[in-house]
Design an enzyme around this catalytic site. Structure first.
Site, short mmCIF file in Angstrom:
data_model
loop_
_atom_site.label_atom_id
_atom_site.label_comp_id
_atom_site.label_asym_id
_atom_site.label_seq_id
_atom_site.Cartn_x
_atom_site.Cartn_y
_atom_site.Cartn_z
N GLY A 1 27.11 78.28 23.44
CA GLY A 1 26.81 77.89 24.78
C GLY A 1 27.92 77.46 25.71
N PRO A 2 27.69 77.36 27.01
CG PRO A 2 26.95 76.86 29.02
CD PRO A 2 26.55 77.24 27.52
N GLY A 3 30.41 75.28 27.98
CA GLY A 3 31.09 73.91 27.87
C GLY A 3 31.68 73.48 26.70
CB CYS B 1 30.83 80.14 19.85
SG CYS B 1 31.96 80.31 21.12
CD GLN C 1 34.27 75.04 20.83
OE1 GLN C 1 34.45 74.17 21.72
NE2 GLN C 1 34.30 76.31 21.20
#
Length: 91
Positions: free
Chosen positions: A55-57, A82, A86
């Site tokens: 996902g973004p961010g 991803c 993290q």
């Protein structure tokens, strides 16, 4: 043993690629957005595995993911992709 897989979606279209690939192994998959599920709901579902999507961010932006990893990661296998990976590192 029938697997019950939870995918936590971090608002990324790749989530449904994961859903399709995992669906080849197990048909018992539920997908919830990271801000549309609670720890209590996850506990009710009693998943055998959890996948945390990209996902973004940053991990801090991944809704319930870090809390879920901290609560369930000791006894439920968790795969992070991803941003999900993290978040595992952050937790």
């Amino acid at each position: 043993m029938i697997e019950n897989i939870l995918i936590i979606d971090n608002y990324d279209s790749f989530t449904y690629n994961l859903y399709q690939y995992v669906g080849e192994i197990s048909p018992n998959i539920e997908v919830y957005r990271n801000d549309k599920i609670t720890l209590e709901k996850i506990e009710e579902m009693n998943p055998t595995h959890i996948i945390i999507s990209p996902g973004p961010g940053f991990p801090k932006d991944a809704g319930i993911c870090i809390e879920a990893i901290r609560k369930f990661g000791r006894y439920i296998p968790i795969l992070g992709v991803c941003l999900g990976h993290q978040a595992i590192g952050e937790a």
